[in-house]
Motif scaffolding. Structure first.
Motif, mmCIF file in Angstrom:
data_model
loop_
_atom_site.group_PDB
_atom_site.id
_atom_site.type_symbol
_atom_site.label_atom_id
_atom_site.label_comp_id
_atom_site.label_asym_id
_atom_site.label_seq_id
_atom_site.Cartn_x
_atom_site.Cartn_y
_atom_site.Cartn_z
ATOM 1 N N VAL A 1 0.853 -1.186 0.000
ATOM 2 C CA VAL A 1 0.000 0.000 0.000
ATOM 3 C C VAL A 1 0.891 1.239 0.000
ATOM 4 C CG1 VAL A 1 -1.765 1.311 1.225
ATOM 5 C CG2 VAL A 1 -1.834 -1.199 1.266
ATOM 6 N N GLU A 2 0.687 2.109 -0.978
ATOM 7 C CA GLU A 2 1.409 3.381 -0.967
ATOM 8 C C GLU A 2 0.933 4.199 0.231
ATOM 9 O OE1 GLU A 2 3.820 4.551 -2.762
ATOM 10 O OE2 GLU A 2 3.962 2.904 -4.205
ATOM 11 N N PRO A 3 1.851 4.786 0.998
ATOM 12 C CA PRO A 3 1.449 5.426 2.248
ATOM 13 C C PRO A 3 0.707 6.743 2.053
ATOM 14 C CG PRO A 3 3.775 5.780 1.849
ATOM 15 C CD PRO A 3 3.301 4.825 0.788
ATOM 16 N N ALA A 4 -0.148 7.067 3.018
ATOM 17 C CA ALA A 4 -0.726 8.402 3.108
ATOM 18 C C ALA A 4 0.353 9.339 3.643
ATOM 19 C CB ALA A 4 -1.934 8.396 4.036
ATOM 20 N N LEU A 5 0.431 10.544 3.079
ATOM 21 C CA LEU A 5 1.485 11.483 3.442
ATOM 22 C C LEU A 5 0.882 12.748 4.040
ATOM 23 C CD1 LEU A 5 3.681 11.118 0.226
ATOM 24 C CD2 LEU A 5 3.951 9.918 2.407
ATOM 25 N N ALA A 6 1.618 13.362 4.940
ATOM 26 C CA ALA A 6 1.151 14.578 5.601
ATOM 27 C C ALA A 6 1.628 15.810 4.843
ATOM 28 C CB ALA A 6 1.651 14.615 7.047
ATOM 29 N N ALA A 7 0.716 16.737 4.571
ATOM 30 C CA ALA A 7 1.058 17.989 3.900
ATOM 31 C C ALA A 7 1.541 18.997 4.938
ATOM 32 C CB ALA A 7 -0.162 18.535 3.158
ATOM 33 N N LEU A 8 2.624 19.682 4.622
ATOM 34 C CA LEU A 8 3.180 20.673 5.539
ATOM 35 C C LEU A 8 2.317 21.928 5.534
ATOM 36 C CD1 LEU A 8 5.485 21.553 7.412
ATOM 37 C CD2 LEU A 8 6.706 22.349 5.383
ATOM 38 N N LYS A 9 1.906 22.374 6.716
ATOM 39 C CA LYS A 9 1.078 23.567 6.874
ATOM 40 C C LYS A 9 1.704 24.503 7.895
ATOM 41 C CE LYS A 9 -2.316 22.029 4.228
ATOM 42 N NZ LYS A 9 -2.686 22.678 2.953
ATOM 43 N N THR A 10 1.362 25.775 7.771
ATOM 44 C CA THR A 10 1.803 26.743 8.767
ATOM 45 C C THR A 10 0.718 26.999 9.807
ATOM 46 O OG1 THR A 10 1.069 28.558 7.336
ATOM 47 C CG2 THR A 10 3.373 27.876 7.161
ATOM 48 N N ASP B 1 -12.463 11.902 10.191
ATOM 49 C CA ASP B 1 -13.562 11.459 9.324
ATOM 50 C C ASP B 1 -13.075 10.992 7.956
ATOM 51 O OD1 ASP B 1 -15.397 12.293 11.336
ATOM 52 O OD2 ASP B 1 -15.250 14.357 10.593
ATOM 53 N N SER B 2 -11.757 10.885 7.753
ATOM 54 C CA SER B 2 -11.221 10.579 6.422
ATOM 55 C C SER B 2 -10.916 9.103 6.257
ATOM 56 C CB SER B 2 -9.941 11.396 6.175
ATOM 57 O OG SER B 2 -8.915 10.995 7.073
ATOM 58 N N LYS B 3 -11.075 8.628 5.028
ATOM 59 C CA LYS B 3 -10.636 7.284 4.658
ATOM 60 C C LYS B 3 -9.117 7.294 4.483
ATOM 61 C CE LYS B 3 -15.107 6.879 4.095
ATOM 62 N NZ LYS B 3 -15.927 6.472 5.250
ATOM 63 N N TYR B 4 -8.525 6.116 4.351
ATOM 64 C CA TYR B 4 -7.082 6.054 4.106
ATOM 65 C C TYR B 4 -6.837 6.215 2.620
ATOM 66 C CZ TYR B 4 -2.182 4.738 4.620
ATOM 67 O OH TYR B 4 -0.806 4.764 4.636
ATOM 68 N N ARG B 5 -6.219 7.332 2.245
ATOM 69 C CA ARG B 5 -5.916 7.601 0.838
ATOM 70 C C ARG B 5 -4.418 7.804 0.680
ATOM 71 N NH1 ARG B 5 -9.378 12.366 -1.428
ATOM 72 N NH2 ARG B 5 -8.764 13.409 0.517
ATOM 73 N N SER B 6 -3.834 7.066 -0.256
ATOM 74 C CA SER B 6 -2.394 7.170 -0.500
ATOM 75 C C SER B 6 -2.050 8.542 -1.048
ATOM 76 C CB SER B 6 -1.949 6.082 -1.480
ATOM 77 O OG SER B 6 -2.240 4.798 -0.971
ATOM 78 N N GLY B 7 -0.818 8.977 -0.765
ATOM 79 C CA GLY B 7 -0.369 10.259 -1.279
ATOM 80 C C GLY B 7 -0.685 11.399 -0.330
ATOM 81 N N ARG B 8 -0.406 12.610 -0.798
ATOM 82 C CA ARG B 8 -0.588 13.811 0.014
ATOM 83 C C ARG B 8 -1.912 14.461 -0.358
ATOM 84 N NH1 ARG B 8 4.091 15.144 -0.540
ATOM 85 N NH2 ARG B 8 4.975 14.630 1.481
#
Length: 364
Positions: free
Chosen positions: A46-55, A218-225
């Motif tokens: 499974v390609e991992p879910a990634l965290a987007a960098l936020k300020t 409330d989110s499903k597991y989605r690969s990518g950012r």
């Protein structure tokens, strides 16, 4: 005359030939009208879910936890064994024996855990340099060492024949907690902290932790950012391509700094250099690696208008670099070298977006 009671009937033999072996009845074909139990095959990868960098912390139903600084792993506990897959799809079960053994103890339940392999310092903080050293990436050795790293698990993607990626994160989190209940070895639960994200980030920064990660419950597991997962950092730390070095006879390893590049679209662009954070053994080993990657073409691998002497390299090596900010012309400020990312880790190279007139906005 009263009738005598009947003798109880004799039970029939199981088989006509009482001396023969016992035999079960033949299996009848399944009645198609009967419902079948649902079963999802375990994904091979499974390609991992990634965290987007936020300020800033986004609005919504987010849960927050500490950001671990290590190698992302997918732990596959399967009927025929255990696999520890890096982001590049390599099985590092031999590199992380403590995690592998802890995964076997979680069996025979089949599952896929998503987490981060880390080494902790004396204060319990994850330390990327310690992890690199344990894997032989600090210049002492270039071979395949085994690491006593542990894994902090923060998601579960598959459990006992059921693909959980379609469930909300909050439901997956409950299942993960149940799966790890009573296990405090080399696989541990990454605790979710019920706190205001800004107060939590301030506390994390005081403790010297890299930052925090938020996940939309409330989110499903989605690969990518996708934006379902976000990260807020105390000190920025990202992966950059090493495209050259500045030679120096007076420095360890014979170089004064590394020249770095990031992606803008499909092209590499120069984003400055890093000249601090190197240990002697690291520098010597890194120079040996760079000697094999000298750029043979006339034009450098990135557009460059600087005046210093540079030995250009094939853009192959990826460095993890810590920095404080960006200059107005898109160069790193107050940067420090943390270590090399291994090819198997498939680390995301920093990407730049040109949007709304701002030339240097983070996309990764």
């Amino acid at each position: 005359m009263a009738k005598l009671p009947r003798s109880p009937p004799r039970s029939k033999p199981l088989l006509r030939d009482e001396s023969g072996q016992l035999q079960s009845r033949p299996i009848r074909k399944r009645n198609p009208a009967q419902p079948q139990l649902l079963f999802d095959p375990m994904p091979d990868r499974v390609e991992p879910a990634l965290a987007a960098l936020k300020t800033r912390a986004p609005a919504g139903n987010f849960g927050w936890e500490i950001k671990w600084d290590g190698y992302r792993l997918a732990v596959h506990i399967e009927p025929n064994g255990v696999r520890l897959l890096t982001r590049g799809g390599y099985d590092w079960v031999d590199r992380f024996p403590a995690i592998a053994e802890a995964a076997r103890e979680l069996g025979p339940t089949a599952m896929i855990l998503d987490g981060e392999a880390v080494m902790l310092d004396e204060q319990g903080r994850s330390d990327f340099n310690l992890l690199q050293a344990s894997l032989g990436a600090d210049g002492r050795k270039s071979g395949n060492l085994t690491s006593p790293a542990i894994l902090y698990a923060f998601d579960i993607l598959y459990l006992d024949g059921h693909d959980l990626r379609g469930l909300d994160y909050q439901e997956r989190r409950h299942l993960l907690e149940d799966a790890l209940a009573g296990h405090e070895g080399a696989i541990r639960l990454s605790e979710e902290v019920d706190a205001d994200p800004y107060a939590l980030l301030e506390h994390a920064c005081r403790l010297g932790v890299e930052g925090i990660v938020g996940k939309n419950r409330d989110s499903k597991y989605r690969s990518g950012r996708t934006g379902d997962w976000v990260k807020l950092k105390c000190v920025q730390s990202e992966s950059f391509v090493i495209v050259g070095y500045e030679p120096s006879n007076g420095a360890f390893g014979g170089f004064a700094s590394l020249l770095l590049a990031a992606y803008k679209g499909i092209d590499l662009v120069y984003v400055g250099s890093v000249g601090t954070g190197f240990k002697e053994a690291q520098s010597v080993q890194l120079r040996k690696m760079m000697e094999k990657l000298h750029w043979k073409r006339k034009q450098p691998p990135v557009p460059y208008s600087g005046k210093r002497q540079v030995m250009w390299l094939q853009p192959t090596l990826i460095a993890e670099v810590e920095y404080r900010a960006w200059t107005n012309d898109g160069k790193l400020r107050h940067s420090a070298y943390k270590g090399l990312r291994k090819v198997q880790d498939n680390a995301d190279v920093y990407r730049i977006e040109d949007r709304d007139g701002d030339a240097w906005l983070v996309s990764g």
